[in-house]
Design a protein around this motif. Structure first.
Motif, PDB file in Angstrom:
ATOM      1  N   ALA A 217     -28.472   2.864  43.522  1.00 43.33           N
ATOM      2  CA  ALA A 217     -28.462   2.334  44.420  1.00 43.33           C
ATOM      3  C   ALA A 217     -26.889   2.017  45.634  1.00 43.33           C
ATOM      4  CB  ALA A 217     -29.462   1.278  44.963  1.00 43.33           C
ATOM      5  N   GLU A 218     -25.914   1.563  44.398  1.00 48.20           N
ATOM      6  CA  GLU A 218     -24.304   1.457  44.673  1.00 48.20           C
ATOM      7  C   GLU A 218     -24.247   2.914  45.381  1.00 48.20           C
ATOM      8  OE1 GLU A 218     -23.991  -2.618  42.107  1.00 48.20           O
ATOM      9  OE2 GLU A 218     -22.541  -0.959  42.939  1.00 48.20           O
ATOM     10  N   LYS A 219     -23.817   3.860  44.053  1.00 48.16           N
ATOM     11  CA  LYS A 219     -23.182   4.653  44.641  1.00 48.16           C
ATOM     12  C   LYS A 219     -23.666   5.710  45.424  1.00 48.16           C
ATOM     13  CE  LYS A 219     -20.454   4.318  40.413  1.00 48.16           C
ATOM     14  NZ  LYS A 219     -19.587   4.580  39.406  1.00 48.16           N
ATOM     15  N   CYS A 220     -24.736   6.247  45.510  1.00 46.22           N
ATOM     16  CA  CYS A 220     -25.236   6.913  46.086  1.00 46.22           C
ATOM     17  C   CYS A 220     -25.773   6.970  47.411  1.00 46.22           C
ATOM     18  CB  CYS A 220     -26.745   7.919  45.000  1.00 46.22           C
ATOM     19  SG  CYS A 220     -26.543   8.329  44.156  1.00 46.22           S
ATOM     20  N   ALA A 221     -25.780   8.206  48.200  1.00 47.72           N
ATOM     21  CA  ALA A 221     -26.570   8.173  49.893  1.00 47.72           C
ATOM     22  C   ALA A 221     -27.590   8.787  49.712  1.00 47.72           C
ATOM     23  CB  ALA A 221     -25.162   9.660  50.243  1.00 47.72           C
ATOM     24  N   ARG A 222     -28.190   8.237  50.442  1.00 48.00           N
ATOM     25  CA  ARG A 222     -30.131   7.382  50.846  1.00 48.00           C
ATOM     26  C   ARG A 222     -29.879   8.828  52.110  1.00 48.00           C
ATOM     27  NH1 ARG A 222     -32.473   3.632  49.564  1.00 48.00           N
ATOM     28  NH2 ARG A 222     -31.070   1.848  48.228  1.00 48.00           N
ATOM     29  N   GLY A 223     -30.737   9.550  51.816  1.00 47.34           N
ATOM     30  CA  GLY A 223     -31.544  10.876  52.744  1.00 47.34           C
ATOM     31  C   GLY A 223     -31.765  11.930  52.397  1.00 47.34           C
ATOM     32  N   ALA A 224     -30.171  12.171  51.555  1.00 45.15           N
ATOM     33  CA  ALA A 224     -29.915  13.669  51.690  1.00 45.15           C
ATOM     34  C   ALA A 224     -31.016  15.118  51.671  1.00 45.15           C
ATOM     35  CB  ALA A 224     -29.265  13.881  50.954  1.00 45.15           C
ATOM     36  N   ASN A 225     -30.783  15.603  52.299  1.00 48.45           N
ATOM     37  CA  ASN A 225     -31.322  17.175  52.641  1.00 48.45           C
ATOM     38  C   ASN A 225     -31.812  17.174  50.903  1.00 48.45           C
ATOM     39  OD1 ASN A 225     -29.614  18.563  55.189  1.00 48.45           O
ATOM     40  ND2 ASN A 225     -32.150  17.947  54.951  1.00 48.45           N
ATOM     41  N   LEU A 226     -30.396  17.498  49.785  1.00 47.07           N
ATOM     42  CA  LEU A 226     -30.881  17.952  48.427  1.00 47.07           C
ATOM     43  C   LEU A 226     -30.389  16.908  47.642  1.00 47.07           C
ATOM     44  CD1 LEU A 226     -31.760  20.105  46.692  1.00 47.07           C
ATOM     45  CD2 LEU A 226     -29.689  21.382  46.679  1.00 47.07           C
ATOM     46  N   GLN A 227     -30.898  16.280  46.684  1.00 48.53           N
ATOM     47  CA  GLN A 227     -30.256  15.613  45.282  1.00 48.53           C
ATOM     48  C   GLN A 227     -30.773  16.216  44.319  1.00 48.53           C
ATOM     49  OE1 GLN A 227     -29.221  12.138  45.847  1.00 48.53           O
ATOM     50  NE2 GLN A 227     -28.161  12.012  43.903  1.00 48.53           N
ATOM     51  N   VAL A 228     -28.720  16.194  43.474  1.00 48.89           N
ATOM     52  CA  VAL A 228     -28.884  17.326  42.221  1.00 48.89           C
ATOM     53  C   VAL A 228     -28.974  16.553  41.796  1.00 48.89           C
ATOM     54  CG1 VAL A 228     -27.365  18.023  41.376  1.00 48.89           C
ATOM     55  CG2 VAL A 228     -28.173  19.489  43.433  1.00 48.89           C
ATOM     56  N   CYS A 229     -28.881  16.412  40.216  1.00 51.24           N
ATOM     57  CA  CYS A 229     -29.389  15.895  38.824  1.00 51.24           C
ATOM     58  C   CYS A 229     -29.246  16.603  37.974  1.00 51.24           C
ATOM     59  CB  CYS A 229     -30.235  14.593  39.174  1.00 51.24           C
ATOM     60  SG  CYS A 229     -31.076  13.434  40.060  1.00 51.24           S
ATOM     61  N   VAL A 230     -28.638  15.728  37.167  1.00 52.42           N
ATOM     62  CA  VAL A 230     -28.739  16.577  35.734  1.00 52.42           C
ATOM     63  C   VAL A 230     -29.096  15.680  34.684  1.00 52.42           C
ATOM     64  CG1 VAL A 230     -26.939  17.820  33.867  1.00 52.42           C
ATOM     65  CG2 VAL A 230     -26.479  17.644  37.086  1.00 52.42           C
ATOM     66  N   GLY A 231     -29.760  16.471  33.506  1.00 49.79           N
ATOM     67  CA  GLY A 231     -30.445  15.388  32.579  1.00 49.79           C
ATOM     68  C   GLY A 231     -30.509  16.152  31.446  1.00 49.79           C
ATOM     69  N   ASP A 232     -29.871  15.216  30.119  1.00 45.40           N
ATOM     70  CA  ASP A 232     -29.849  16.346  29.231  1.00 45.40           C
ATOM     71  C   ASP A 232     -31.264  17.230  28.763  1.00 45.40           C
ATOM     72  OD1 ASP A 232     -31.071  13.539  29.059  1.00 45.40           O
ATOM     73  OD2 ASP A 232     -29.208  13.183  26.813  1.00 45.40           O
ATOM     74  N   GLY A 233     -32.243  16.109  28.990  1.00 44.86           N
ATOM     75  CA  GLY A 233     -33.152  17.002  28.332  1.00 44.86           C
ATOM     76  C   GLY A 233     -33.792  17.046  27.133  1.00 44.86           C
ATOM     77  N   LEU A 234     -34.171  18.210  26.334  1.00 41.98           N
ATOM     78  CA  LEU A 234     -33.720  18.166  24.736  1.00 41.98           C
ATOM     79  C   LEU A 234     -32.756  19.459  24.218  1.00 41.98           C
ATOM     80  CD1 LEU A 234     -37.474  19.052  24.635  1.00 41.98           C
ATOM     81  CD2 LEU A 234     -36.739  17.074  23.838  1.00 41.98           C
ATOM     82  N   SER A 235     -31.235  19.197  25.108  1.00 37.37           N
ATOM     83  CA  SER A 235     -31.114  20.021  24.634  1.00 37.37           C
ATOM     84  C   SER A 235     -29.837  19.286  25.763  1.00 37.37           C
ATOM     85  CB  SER A 235     -30.891  21.349  24.708  1.00 37.37           C
ATOM     86  OG  SER A 235     -29.565  22.628  24.856  1.00 37.37           O
ATOM     87  N   ALA A 236     -28.269  19.341  25.039  1.00 43.88           N
ATOM     88  CA  ALA A 236     -27.619  19.233  25.660  1.00 43.88           C
ATOM     89  C   ALA A 236     -25.977  20.548  25.728  1.00 43.88           C
ATOM     90  CB  ALA A 236     -25.978  18.274  24.889  1.00 43.88           C
ATOM     91  N   ALA A 237     -27.193  20.801  24.670  1.00 45.52           N
ATOM     92  CA  ALA A 237     -26.105  22.519  24.821  1.00 45.52           C
ATOM     93  C   ALA A 237     -26.645  23.279  25.984  1.00 45.52           C
ATOM     94  CB  ALA A 237     -26.669  23.196  23.284  1.00 45.52           C
ATOM     95  N   ALA A 238     -27.207  22.789  26.189  1.00 44.76           N
ATOM     96  CA  ALA A 238     -28.036  24.473  28.113  1.00 44.76           C
ATOM     97  C   ALA A 238     -27.022  23.694  28.899  1.00 44.76           C
ATOM     98  CB  ALA A 238     -29.667  23.853  28.157  1.00 44.76           C
ATOM     99  N   ILE A 239     -26.800  22.684  29.049  1.00 40.67           N
ATOM    100  CA  ILE A 239     -26.335  21.470  29.888  1.00 40.67           C
ATOM    101  C   ILE A 239     -24.290  22.918  30.638  1.00 40.67           C
ATOM    102  CG2 ILE A 239     -25.263  19.634  31.140  1.00 40.67           C
ATOM    103  CD1 ILE A 239     -27.895  19.992  32.189  1.00 40.67           C
TER     104      ILE A 239
END
Lengths: 342, 455
Positions: A196-218
């Motif tokens: 809430a502090e750091k991010c712009a709101r109401g963008a057209n496209l919000q990109v997030c990255v997650g480890d999921g089941l493979s850090a190697a994939a990222i």
């Protein structure tokens, strides 16, 4: 089977091979060395390969014939009496594609068939079971994947793209992450505050990255896909939100992000469940205005993102932009998007 | 409702049927996740003593999701044959188990009783079965079906040829498909999971597989396992569809998370009868798996075994050609290790057969589960001995698209030779005509995919 009949079969097979490959003298294959049988050895047992012709052909392994279990004579012991086994790496790319089929109708075509897929084909058989090398390679690939599963994404990579890190409600490490998917679908309170502090709101496209089941994939794909998405959004006139990284992340976290930041479209780049010997496959999950209660039917996914056989990450980045535009145009994602798109 | 027993002097009381059913299960990580698992092994044993005394009518009256809230419940409840039900409603679950296992009870008798059962009754008796009970019980119940060939006959074991490719390359898929055919895989279906679910991609794969079937006159059917809406679009547009596929879930809410409903499946089934090219009469193919309802938070607080049983009741409505659980695909949060996956595989096959559907199994695991290829080979042998209709055939069991491991082309061939089983009869004849099999054993020509480059 009597010896005469056996010899007749062997001769027929050799004739067939001669007819198929008149000139070829293929290098001996590491996995099936020609049986080093002395030319004049008396045939006490049915022998699987014919030594006199073996030099001219890729050692034919006559799987359907009753192979003598110990047709190979014992190797002469070196003077010291010491056994030395010093193998090349069987996981190298060119060794993986060695055909294992005994007497294929079309050996050249077999090689191109093997090259057409990452699936394990053209492997041949020992009766109805696998050839030894193929089986050991399968086990090795499983082993290395198991060992790689518990790793985290390299923080240097995240710094490169200015991604700050937040976390889901998982507190007990990878083991808890595996056993409690519910905790991985929602952000913890600290993370909500930071976002809430750091991010712009109401963008057209919000990109997030997650480890999921493979850090190697990222690690394998982020450097290619991220710049394409960034530049693509710019050319398409899509306002990008502030990107960040989510540790212990499940796809369902999309809903929390939607609720917190109100973007039109969220894309989550997340490591897929590792395949055998390959942990670099990534997915891009996308949703239009995700909110609490949304599920997979409300999402679109581009899966199998990896270089060399999968969806190329550069290409996938372009598809993400197209998909985002499509979602915004139709104000929908998932099954709904398909229905309005028809 | 009082549900109580003493065990070793200690009293165990269960507040309701939902908790009793959860605690009577074999240990599963998914039931622990759902908060319905037994706290101790003794509590599990106590729950089973109590469950064994529950009459079947009580299970009918207490479905996992109420009738007025859930269309899966309605589908199952409305299909109950009341005459059959009235004969068995007073049996306890323990008596039902013994009746199923009795030497005097035949497969035909069980098939008839199936029509008076609800999913909760089937789940309950499954909880009282040991692994060998599940194998022996299921082995009595043959459920065969016909499309272009016949699946599930006694003494047969079929294989779905699953030539998946990371980017749906037609050459790559064709190469894998040929490899599988050369081992005798493909008598259940030539079934591809597409990486790209779009109409153009799916219709292209349908055309390609249909072309192979026609060129080699293979007595089988094709299927591209996209979302059912995409397949419906393909049928309407004239693509050659053999079987129509969809993953299903044990509750209306779960099915909603898959983007489907009973109405949509009804429509797909009607379209299949109108457009599918094979002989029929069965055209539907469903996949299921324990934990799918929970993962969509659509389990209504119930255990994953009971929710899974409800899938089969829904599937039965469509007289499917084949149904299989994808038993280890969902991951360790629902089935933690080899032991839990093996148990669930035996349970699902048994429950499917007891429901009266032609059940196979995708005996599989993922790389983050504590399992390996040996575990899946063990499960396949147990299931083949139990009369499982079919397994998946994947090159060396390693799916290059879905990133999971299951059974291979070789595995089906080995199981047939190990347990004296044959392919579907029409398919065996076809293999013999190509010289790939003789007297149920692969010939020297088998295992060479280049054989299929000739036509």
């Amino acid at each position: 089977m009597d010896e005469a009949r056996l010899n007749a079969i062997v001769d027929a097979v050799v004739r067939e091979l001669l007819a198929l490959q008149p000139e070829q003298s293929a290098p001996p294959r590491a996995e099936t060395p020609p049986a080093p049988q002395p030319q004049a050895a008396p045939q006490v047992q049915p022998a699987p390969a014919q030594p006199t012709r073996a030099a001219a052909f890729p050692a034919p392994v006559l799987a359907p014939l009753p192979a003598a279990p110990s047709a190979k004579p014992a190797q002469p012991a070196p003077p010291s009496g010491e056994l030395r086994i010093d193998l090349p790496d069987p996981t190298e790319a060119q060794r993986r594609v060695q055909p294992g089929v005994a007497r294929p109708v079309n050996p050249q075509a077999l090689e191109s068939m093997i090259a057409s897929t990452t699936a394990r084909i053209g492997v041949g058989r020992a009766g109805p079971r696998y050839r030894t090398t193929a089986q050991l390679l399968l086990q090795a690939d499983h082993a290395v994947t198991q060992d790689a599963l518990m790793r985290n994404v390299d923080p240097k990579l995240l710094d490169e793209f200015g991604l700050f890190t937040v976390q889901t409600r998982v507190t007990g490490g990878k083991q808890e992450y595996l056993l409690r998917p519910d905790l991985g679908r929602s952000l913890n309170d600290d993370s909500r505050r930071i976002i809430a502090e750091k991010c712009a709101r109401g963008a057209n496209l919000q990109v997030c990255v997650g480890d999921g089941l493979s850090a190697a994939a990222i690690e394998a794909n982020l450097r290619q896909i991220f710049p394409v998405i960034r530049q693509g959004a710019q050319s398409a006139g899509l306002a990008l939100g502030t990107p960040f990284y989510i540790q212990y992340c499940r796809v369902g976290v999309l809903n929390d992000i939607g609720e917190l930041l109100n973007p039109d479209v969220v894309v989550l780049l997340i490591g897929e469940r590792p395949g055998l010997g390959r942990a670099e496959s990534m997915s891009a999950y996308m949703a239009f205005r995700p909110k609490a209660g949304d599920n997979d039917a409300d999402r679109n996914v581009i899966c199998n993102i990896f270089e060399g056989g999968g969806t190329n990450p550069l290409e996938a980045g372009a598809v993400v932009i197209q998909m985002a535009q499509n979602m915004i145009r139709h104000q929908a994602s998932g099954v709904k998007l398909k229905l309005v798109g028809q | 409702m009082l549900l109580r027993t003493k065990l070793f002097g200690k009293t165990y009381e269960f507040p309701d049927l939902r908790i009793l059913m959860g605690k009577a299960n074999e240990e599963k990580s998914g039931d622990q996740l759902a908060g319905v698992a037994a706290d101790t092994t003794a509590e599990r044993a106590a729950a089973r003593f109590v469950l064994a005394e529950v009459p079947l009518w009580v299970l009918r009256q207490n479905p996992a999701v109420p009738y007025d809230q859930d269309e899966v419940t309605r589908v199952i409840e409305d299909a109950v044959n009341e005459t059959v039900y009235n004969e068995i409603k007073d049996w306890t679950v323990g008596e039902f188990r013994e009746w199923l296992l009795a030497d005097t009870t035949t497969g035909e008798m069980i098939r008839r009783i199936s029509n008076g059962l609800t999913a909760e009754m089937i789940a309950a008796v499954t909880k009282l079965m040991s692994n060998m009970d599940l194998m022996y019980g299921a082995s009595k119940i043959r459920v065969s079906a016909h499309c272009n060939n016949t699946i599930g006959l006694a003494g047969t074991l079929s294989s779905r040829n699953q030539p998946n490719h990371p980017v749906d390359s037609p050459e790559g898929i064709r190469a894998e498909l040929y490899e599988g055919l050369s081992y005798g895989s493909g008598d259940s279906v030539i079934g591809i999971n597409p990486a790209d679910d779009s109409y153009s991609s799916v219709s292209r794969l349908l055309d390609m597989t249909y072309d192979v079937i026609r060129t080699w006159e293979i007595p089988t059917q094709n299927c591209v396992l996209a979302h059912v809406t995409t397949q419906m679009q393909c049928m309407r547009s004239g693509s050659p569809v053999g079987l129509v596929f969809q993953s299903i879930c044990g509750s209306q809410k779960g099915n909603r998370s898959f983007g489907i409903s009973v109405d949509m499946l009804d429509e797909a089934d009607a379209l299949a009868k109108k457009y599918c090219f094979p002989t029929g009469p069965s055209y539907m193919y469903f996949e299921t798996g324990q934990g799918s309802a929970l993962s969509a938070n659509a389990h209504n607080g119930w255990d994953q075994l009971t929710m899974e049983a409800r899938n089969y009741g829904l599937a039965k409505r469509y007289n499917p050609f084949q149904v299989n659980t994808v038993v280890g695909f969902i991951g360790p949060e629902y089935l933690y290790d080899a032991r839990q996956i093996q148990r669930a595989g035996l349970e699902d096959h048994f429950m499917g057969k007891l429901t009266g559907i032609p059940m196979g199994c995708d005996a599989c695991y993922t790389n983050h589960a504590r399992a390996d290829q040996n575990a899946i080979e063990n499960l396949a042998v147990m299931l083949a001995a139990a009369g499982c209709n079919y397994f998946m055939g994947i090159p060396m069991g390693d799916d290059s698209m879905l990133s999971y491991q299951c059974t291979s082309f070789h595995d089906t061939a080995a199981l047939r030779q190990l347990l004296k089983l044959r392919p579907a009869p029409e398919f065996e004849q076809w293999m013999e005509s190509l010289g790939l099999m003789k007297n149920g054993i692969l010939t020297g020509r088998a295992g060479d995919p280049t054989l299929f480059l000739k036509r």
